[in-house]
Design a protein around this motif. Structure first.
Motif, PDB file in Angstrom:
ATOM      1  N   GLN A 112       1.617   2.443  -8.424  1.00 29.37           N
ATOM      2  CA  GLN A 112       1.298   1.219  -9.141  1.00 29.37           C
ATOM      3  C   GLN A 112      -0.111   0.737  -8.807  1.00 29.37           C
ATOM      4  O   GLN A 112      -0.684   1.081  -7.777  1.00 29.37           O
ATOM      5  CB  GLN A 112       2.324   0.127  -8.789  1.00 29.37           C
ATOM      6  CG  GLN A 112       3.746   0.461  -9.204  1.00 29.37           C
ATOM      7  CD  GLN A 112       4.731  -0.637  -8.839  1.00 29.37           C
ATOM      8  OE1 GLN A 112       4.349  -1.724  -8.392  1.00 29.37           O
ATOM      9  NE2 GLN A 112       6.020  -0.359  -9.020  1.00 29.37           N
ATOM     10  N   GLU A 113      -0.644  -0.089  -9.676  1.00 26.04           N
ATOM     11  CA  GLU A 113      -1.937  -0.716  -9.439  1.00 26.04           C
ATOM     12  C   GLU A 113      -1.814  -1.751  -8.318  1.00 26.04           C
ATOM     13  O   GLU A 113      -0.753  -2.359  -8.128  1.00 26.04           O
ATOM     14  CB  GLU A 113      -2.435  -1.411 -10.709  1.00 26.04           C
ATOM     15  CG  GLU A 113      -2.790  -0.456 -11.846  1.00 26.04           C
ATOM     16  CD  GLU A 113      -3.998   0.405 -11.522  1.00 26.04           C
ATOM     17  OE1 GLU A 113      -4.947  -0.119 -10.902  1.00 26.04           O
ATOM     18  OE2 GLU A 113      -3.970   1.608 -11.856  1.00 26.04           O
ATOM     19  N   ALA A 114      -2.918  -1.951  -7.610  1.00 27.93           N
ATOM     20  CA  ALA A 114      -2.915  -2.925  -6.520  1.00 27.93           C
ATOM     21  C   ALA A 114      -2.697  -4.332  -7.064  1.00 27.93           C
ATOM     22  O   ALA A 114      -3.239  -4.701  -8.109  1.00 27.93           O
ATOM     23  CB  ALA A 114      -4.228  -2.866  -5.756  1.00 27.93           C
ATOM     24  N   GLN A 171       0.817  -1.216   0.000  1.00 28.44           N
ATOM     25  CA  GLN A 171       0.000   0.000   0.000  1.00 28.44           C
ATOM     26  C   GLN A 171       0.850   1.266   0.000  1.00 28.44           C
ATOM     27  O   GLN A 171       0.543   2.233  -0.699  1.00 28.44           O
ATOM     28  CB  GLN A 171      -0.955  -0.005   1.188  1.00 28.44           C
ATOM     29  CG  GLN A 171      -2.058  -1.057   1.075  1.00 28.44           C
ATOM     30  CD  GLN A 171      -3.187  -0.812   2.044  1.00 28.44           C
ATOM     31  OE1 GLN A 171      -3.650   0.316   2.202  1.00 28.44           O
ATOM     32  NE2 GLN A 171      -3.666  -1.860   2.695  1.00 28.44           N
ATOM     33  N   ARG A 192       1.939   1.413  -4.081  1.00 33.38           N
ATOM     34  CA  ARG A 192       0.819   2.257  -4.509  1.00 33.38           C
ATOM     35  C   ARG A 192       1.070   3.742  -4.227  1.00 33.38           C
ATOM     36  O   ARG A 192       0.990   4.579  -5.116  1.00 33.38           O
ATOM     37  CB  ARG A 192      -0.468   1.802  -3.833  1.00 33.38           C
ATOM     38  CG  ARG A 192      -0.829   0.347  -4.107  1.00 33.38           C
ATOM     39  CD  ARG A 192      -2.179   0.012  -3.477  1.00 33.38           C
ATOM     40  NE  ARG A 192      -2.326  -1.408  -3.211  1.00 33.38           N
ATOM     41  CZ  ARG A 192      -3.339  -1.943  -2.543  1.00 33.38           C
ATOM     42  NH1 ARG A 192      -4.304  -1.158  -2.063  1.00 33.38           N
ATOM     43  NH2 ARG A 192      -3.404  -3.250  -2.324  1.00 33.38           N
ATOM     44  N   PRO A 241      -6.102  -6.251  -4.450  1.00 36.38           N
ATOM     45  CA  PRO A 241      -6.945  -5.316  -3.686  1.00 36.38           C
ATOM     46  C   PRO A 241      -7.987  -6.016  -2.833  1.00 36.38           C
ATOM     47  O   PRO A 241      -8.447  -5.456  -1.831  1.00 36.38           O
ATOM     48  CB  PRO A 241      -7.600  -4.456  -4.783  1.00 36.38           C
ATOM     49  CG  PRO A 241      -7.520  -5.291  -6.031  1.00 36.38           C
ATOM     50  CD  PRO A 241      -6.256  -6.077  -5.907  1.00 36.38           C
TER      51      PRO A 241
END
Length: 445
Positions: A78-80, A69, A73, A83
């Motif tokens: 960056q994308e999870a 996180q 992120r 999630p």
């Protein structure tokens, strides 16, 4: 009088030095996490050994999730990766007692997830300019995550202590120390000093900002209270006499039939303790361990003394009268070495009282860092000018009279998560933590 904490200050440190420090801190933390989660079989990782603690496998995946996180992120954008697991590893969403019922990642999955995140995080660290935002300045986010992992490593070590079964962790004992024959207490002069820090690059929000405090003169124990001294309180009927106890503390020990420190038991005329799966005689010269705030407060009253305030503790630990300044540590501004303090799970027990003369403060107080967390008399409150960063849930939501402050760190604390300004806090009933104390008195008492 100014805050002289670190030569490594925000905005002035060599970025490559900070990068190397961040890499080293993350690697040391992960090596320790691996040790704590590989020394037992998978059923021990998924079991809940006490309702006070999470299953070890929860801590393992939570470490990876927090790293994802903040470093992948928040820093790298960056994308999870996963999630859907964020809520499972949100420490505020699920109490510890409920976590075994959650659909947690299995041990192999948790290890793979944490390893994947770590590989990506090291790539981010290599490419990130360590300036420009509050998270990246002086590698703060990376230092925060190293501290977070080490804090959970200490939590996992507490779980190992609570776990029933044979010994799984080993470490050499501290070096034998000569019987301490110095003065039992030290006078800390009255006057102002600088508390907290505005310059320590990886200091957390509750340590900030540096500010002046006026402190009347007081006496403080040269070393933490020992098992032998505490045993005298037990055997004098200290747990049976309401005179020594705060009303809430008296109600708590009576309701829970508490009559000695956690993990102690009497065997005839001897006191024994259980320590990481081994039963042994209680060593009289070690600092007492696994006592709650109420027990520490009661002992201090019985001894005709009191617990030091948090301000008093920090002045005893950081104040250098020769330079009229506040140092990073009792011994100066250099990072802790093995000669200074018992830190980093190098040993699995406190060192004898009076150990580590090289870690002594300029006033002559010993073992202020390492060995045992020390309860203070103070509630956990913000400093003047406090600002939550990077999230309210680290400190701000805990401020108030429900939590008491502990200082100094224990043998289970890594140096990255321990300094003269570092603040810990917990409920006054907590005993599973590696907590002890020292006592104080006002100059005129």
């Amino acid at each position: 009088m100014t805050d002289t904490s670190p030569a490594v200050t925000t905005g002035s440190a060599d970025p490559e030095v900070l990068r190397e420090r961040a890499v080293a801190s993350l690697v040391v933390a992960r090596d320790r996490t691996t040790l704590l989660t590989s020394c037992v079989e998978d059923p021990d990782l998924t079991a809940q050994h006490s309702p006070l603690m999470s299953p070890l496998v929860w801590d393992l995946a939570h470490i990876g999730n927090q790293e994802e996180q903040w470093l992948l992120r928040a820093v790298a954008g960056q994308e999870a990766i996963r999630p859907e697991i964020d809520s499972l590893y949100d420490a505020f969403e699920h109490p510890r007692a409920d976590r075994p019922k959650l659909p947690l990642l299995a041990p192999a999955e948790a290890r793979a997830y944490a390893a994947d995140v770590r590989g990506r995080a090291l790539d981010v660290l290599e490419k990130t300019a360590l300036h420009g935002t509050r998270l990246t300045e002086a590698a703060f986010a990376f230092g925060m995550i190293a501290q977070h992992e080490q804090q959970h490593d200490e939590t996992m070590l507490i779980t190992h202590q609570l776990r029933r079964g044979p010994q799984t962790l080993t470490a050499p004992d501290p070096e034998p120390a000569p019987l301490f024959t110095g003065p039992p207490e030290v006078l800390v002069p009255g006057g102002p000093f600088t508390m907290g820090t505005s310059g320590e690059p990886w200091a957390l929000d509750n340590e900030r900002p540096a500010h002046r405090r006026e402190v009347p003169a007081f006496w403080i124990d040269t070393t933490p209270v020992t098992n032998g001294a505490y045993q005298a309180f037990v055997e004098d009927g200290g747990y049976d006499d309401p005179r020594w106890w705060a009303p809430d503390g008296w109600a708590h020990i009576r309701r829970n039939s508490i009559s000695h420190p956690l993990f102690w038991r009497r065997d005839g005329k001897q006191w024994l303790r259980r320590r990481f799966g081994v039963t042994e005689n209680v060593p009289g010269d070690e600092p007492v361990l696994h006592v709650c705030w109420y027990e520490a407060d009661a002992y201090a009253r019985w001894a005709g003394r009191r617990l030091p305030t948090e301000t008093e503790w920090e002045k005893a630990a950081r104040y250098d009268p020769a330079g009229d300044r506040s140092m990073r540590y009792p011994w100066g501004d250099t990072d802790p070495g093995p000669e200074h303090a018992n830190l980093g799970q190098r040993h699995l027990r406190p060192a004898p009282a009076g150990s580590y003369p090289a870690g002594e403060s300029p006033l002559g107080v010993r073992q202020l860092i390492g060995d045992v967390w020390e309860w203070t008399a103070s509630d956990f409150l913000p400093y003047p000018g406090f600002r939550a960063f990077p999230y309210r849930e680290y400190s701000e939501v805990f401020f108030g009279s429900d939590h008491k402050v502990l200082r100094g760190g224990s043998f289970a604390v890594d140096p990255v998560a321990c300094r003269g300004t570092f603040r810990n806090w917990d409920y006054p009933i907590r005993r599973q933590i590696f907590s002890g104390f020292r006592t104080a008195r006002s100059e005129d008492v």
